[in-house]
Design a protein around this motif. Structure first.
Motif, mmCIF file in Angstrom:
data_model
loop_
_atom_site.group_PDB
_atom_site.id
_atom_site.type_symbol
_atom_site.label_atom_id
_atom_site.label_comp_id
_atom_site.label_asym_id
_atom_site.label_seq_id
_atom_site.Cartn_x
_atom_site.Cartn_y
_atom_site.Cartn_z
ATOM 1 N N SER A 81 -33.562 34.919 40.345
ATOM 2 C CA SER A 81 -33.665 36.383 40.423
ATOM 3 C C SER A 81 -34.859 36.810 41.270
ATOM 4 O O SER A 81 -34.838 37.882 41.879
ATOM 5 C CB SER A 81 -33.768 36.984 39.016
ATOM 6 O OG SER A 81 -35.042 36.736 38.451
ATOM 7 N N TYR A 84 -33.805 35.831 45.040
ATOM 8 C CA TYR A 84 -32.805 36.747 45.616
ATOM 9 C C TYR A 84 -32.907 38.101 44.917
ATOM 10 O O TYR A 84 -32.040 38.477 44.126
ATOM 11 C CB TYR A 84 -31.405 36.166 45.457
ATOM 12 C CG TYR A 84 -31.249 34.809 46.099
ATOM 13 C CD1 TYR A 84 -31.044 34.690 47.482
ATOM 14 C CD2 TYR A 84 -31.320 33.639 45.338
ATOM 15 C CE1 TYR A 84 -30.913 33.446 48.082
ATOM 16 C CE2 TYR A 84 -31.192 32.390 45.941
ATOM 17 C CZ TYR A 84 -30.987 32.303 47.297
ATOM 18 O OH TYR A 84 -30.869 31.071 47.888
ATOM 19 N N PRO A 85 -33.981 38.854 45.173
ATOM 20 C CA PRO A 85 -34.210 40.133 44.481
ATOM 21 C C PRO A 85 -33.137 41.176 44.766
ATOM 22 O O PRO A 85 -32.993 42.134 44.006
ATOM 23 C CB PRO A 85 -35.578 40.575 45.017
ATOM 24 C CG PRO A 85 -35.706 39.883 46.346
ATOM 25 C CD PRO A 85 -35.030 38.564 46.164
ATOM 26 N N GLN A 86 -32.380 40.997 45.860
ATOM 27 C CA GLN A 86 -31.347 41.963 46.190
ATOM 28 C C GLN A 86 -30.092 41.776 45.343
ATOM 29 O O GLN A 86 -29.196 42.634 45.354
ATOM 30 C CB GLN A 86 -30.975 41.864 47.681
ATOM 31 C CG GLN A 86 -30.188 40.625 48.075
ATOM 32 C CD GLN A 86 -31.050 39.390 48.262
ATOM 33 O OE1 GLN A 86 -32.235 39.408 47.950
ATOM 34 N NE2 GLN A 86 -30.452 38.320 48.773
ATOM 35 N N SER A 87 -30.017 40.678 44.611
ATOM 36 C CA SER A 87 -28.830 40.401 43.796
ATOM 37 C C SER A 87 -28.896 41.172 42.476
ATOM 38 O O SER A 87 -29.754 40.916 41.637
ATOM 39 C CB SER A 87 -28.723 38.898 43.507
ATOM 40 O OG SER A 87 -27.685 38.645 42.583
ATOM 41 N N SER A 88 -27.967 42.108 42.314
ATOM 42 C CA SER A 88 -27.938 42.899 41.079
ATOM 43 C C SER A 88 -27.552 42.040 39.875
ATOM 44 O O SER A 88 -27.988 42.294 38.746
ATOM 45 C CB SER A 88 -26.944 44.059 41.216
ATOM 46 O OG SER A 88 -25.638 43.575 41.525
ATOM 47 N N TYR A 91 -30.622 40.152 38.746
ATOM 48 C CA TYR A 91 -31.558 41.116 38.168
ATOM 49 C C TYR A 91 -31.115 41.517 36.769
ATOM 50 O O TYR A 91 -31.922 41.626 35.839
ATOM 51 C CB TYR A 91 -31.660 42.359 39.055
ATOM 52 C CG TYR A 91 -32.632 43.388 38.526
ATOM 53 C CD1 TYR A 91 -34.002 43.255 38.755
ATOM 54 C CD2 TYR A 91 -32.172 44.474 37.774
ATOM 55 C CE1 TYR A 91 -34.902 44.191 38.260
ATOM 56 C CE2 TYR A 91 -33.065 45.402 37.265
ATOM 57 C CZ TYR A 91 -34.421 45.260 37.505
ATOM 58 O OH TYR A 91 -35.295 46.172 36.998
#
Length: 251
Positions: A81, A84-88, A91
Motif C-alpha cells: 500500500s 503503490y499509494p495510487q491503488s485504492s 489503501y
C-alpha cells in the motif's frame, strides 16, 4: 519505488525466510510413535513440563504457525500500500490492517540490526532442526519416546552437542518473538498492541512460544535418562565424547 520501500521489501524477504524456517522446524517429520513407546515422567516439574509441551505441540502450534503467515501477509499488503499509494484497493485494505492513530509507516524503515540478527538465528535454528530430522530419520519424534530399532546417532549435528534439535528450537522460537515485537514489524507498527484483544493474542502467541523453548530444556534430563537406560555404556561413552547438551563450550 523509494528507498524506504526497497528496505521494506528486503525486510519481507527476511521475514518470509524466518517464517518458513520456524514452520518447518515445528512440523513433525514422522507420525507419533505407539503409546507404549512414549514416555511421560511420573511426577514433579518434569511431568508438568512434558504434559505442557505435548499440549503446546498439538493444536496451539498449528495456530502459532497460522499467525506467522497471517502477520507476514498483513505486512506484505501494508507494504504494498506504501509502494503503490495510487491503488485504492491497497489503501482500503491498509485502513483495516492499521489501527487509528498509527500510520504503519515504520514498516518501510530499513531493517534494524536486532531484526537482521534475529532472522539469522531463526533460519539457523530451522536449518539445525531439519538436519536433525534427516540424521535421525524415522526415529525422530516430537514425543518423548524410544522407537524400536533406534540407534544412537553420533554424527552430523549430534557430534557437536547431544541435543541439537533443542538447540535449533531455542534459536528459532526466542528470536521469532523479538522479530515480531521489534520496530518495523506489523505487530509493532499497526497499533494492534494498543487493543485489549491484540495484547491477549500476542501474550498467548509469544508466551506459548517462550514456554515451549523453556520446556524443551526441562525435557533434556528425562530424555537422557531414557537414552542411558537403553544404550548403557555406549551412551556413557558418547557423553564423554560430546560433553555439551545444547551449546558448545557453554551448556
Amino acid at each position: 519505488m523509494g528507498l524506504g520501500i526497497e528496505y521494506s521489501m528486503a525486510k519481507l524477504c527476511l521475514l518470509f525466510m524466518a517464517s518458513l524456517s520456524l514452520h518447518l522446524g515445528l512440523t513433525p517429520p514422522t507420525r507419533p510413535p505407539p503409546t507404549k513407546n512414549q514416555f511421560i515422567p511420573d511426577k514433579g516439574s518434569a511431568r508438568t513440563s512434558e504434559m505442557l509441551l505435548r499440549w503446546l505441540l498439538s493444536t496451539p502450534t498449528s495456530y502459532y504457525k497460522m499467525l506467522l503467515w497471517l502477520t507476514l501477509a498483513f505486512q506484505i499488503v501494508t507494504t504494498l500500500s506504501f509502494a503503490y499509494p495510487q491503488s485504492s484497493t491497497f489503501y482500503l485494505i491498509r485502513s483495516y490492517l492499521v489501527f487509528p492513530g498509527h500510520t504503519g509507516q515504520g514498516m518501510t524503515d530499513s531493517p534494524r540490526p536486532i531484526f537482521i540478527i534475529s532472522t539469522i538465528l531463526v533460519v539457523l535454528g530451522g536449518t539445525i532442526r531439519l538436519n536433525c530430522f534427516r540424521a535421525l530419520g524415522s526415529s525422530f519424534t516430537f514425543e518423548l519416546s524410544f522407537v524400536e530399532g533406534q540407534k544412537l546417532i553420533k554424527s552430523g549435528p549430534y557430534s557437536i552437542v547431544r541435543h541439537p534439535s533443542y538447540t535449533g528450537a531455542i534459536l528459532s522460537l526466542t528470536p521469532t518473538i523479538v522479530i515480531h515485537l521489534s520496530p518495523g514489524s506489523w505487530v509493532r507498527e499497526s497499533g494492534i498492541l494498543d487493543t485489549i484483544w491484540g495484547k491477549v493474542v500476542a501474550l498467548v502467541w509469544f508466551g506459548g512460544m517462550a514456554i515451549m523453548a523453556y520446556t524443551v530444556v526441562v525435557r533434556i534430563d528425562s530424555e537422557e535418562k531414557i537414552l542411558e537406560k537403553k544404550f548403557g555404556q555406549d551412551w556413557t561413552d558418547y557423553k564423554k565424547a560430546v560433553p555439551y547438551k545444547l551449546f558448545p563450550g557453554i551448556f
